[in-house]
Design a protein around this motif. Sequence first.
Motif: not given
Length: 270
Positions: A148, A153, A218
């Motif tokens: 996270t 993520k 990401s």
Amino acid sequence: MATNQMRREAAKRKLANQQARRAERARRQKRVAVISSAAAVVVVVVAVVLLTTAPWKSDPAQPAAQAAAPPGTVNCQYPSDGAAAKPANAPQADAVSNQGTVPVSLTTSAGPIGLTLNRAEAPCTVNSFTSLASQGYFDDTPCHRLTTSEGLKVLQCGDPSGQGTGGPGYTIADEPPTNLAPAGQSGAVIYPRGTIAMAKTSAPNSGGSQFFLVYADSTLPPDYTVFGTIDEAGLATVDKVAGAGTDDSNGPGDGKPKTPVTIQTATVAA
């Protein structure tokens, strides 16, 4: 007193000596040039041998020559890589389709996750994933890692051992993505929300059965094989898991999901 004849003879001897010295210098220079060139060739050959025969422990052995794949297909390689975390057979490797998509449904303890696998993007990876799913390899296995943190993520699944070290007993060659946007960092790219990609070690061609579901953009190196997308219902499931957070067992923002996720079944559409 020297006569004209004597002077002419002396001049001839001097000229002959000069010519002989020049010829000898030319021969020496030629020998040096040839030796230097040969030495350079030896250095290059040694460098190439070192580069092409260096023992990469994680790399598969060089495959034997194969016949050309028919149109619309590719030939894959799935070299053995030790014991499997769960019994599994390597998939058929020859004449693997690189056309179209394959729907896969993951029924999980947290909710449904629908996948669309893209053969054109990563045919050998899709072939392996669907083979493992058809064998029940993913059934009753956990999603063992959730990240996270800013810039990463993902929910990671596909290891029956739940330890992040297990695989199917073989590896898959990397099929790096070619259409991801640069992330503004040297060499990094953006894996967009809704992407499915293969997990691997830092070594090349070390993917197996572990994969990760990207629930927010990401940033990663462009080394992870992208092989499909997640549907909206699946993203809602992963969002719910991510919202509950991680236990930080691997560090802040990285660990097991606080909401346990088990893949109950993985079904490939007929």
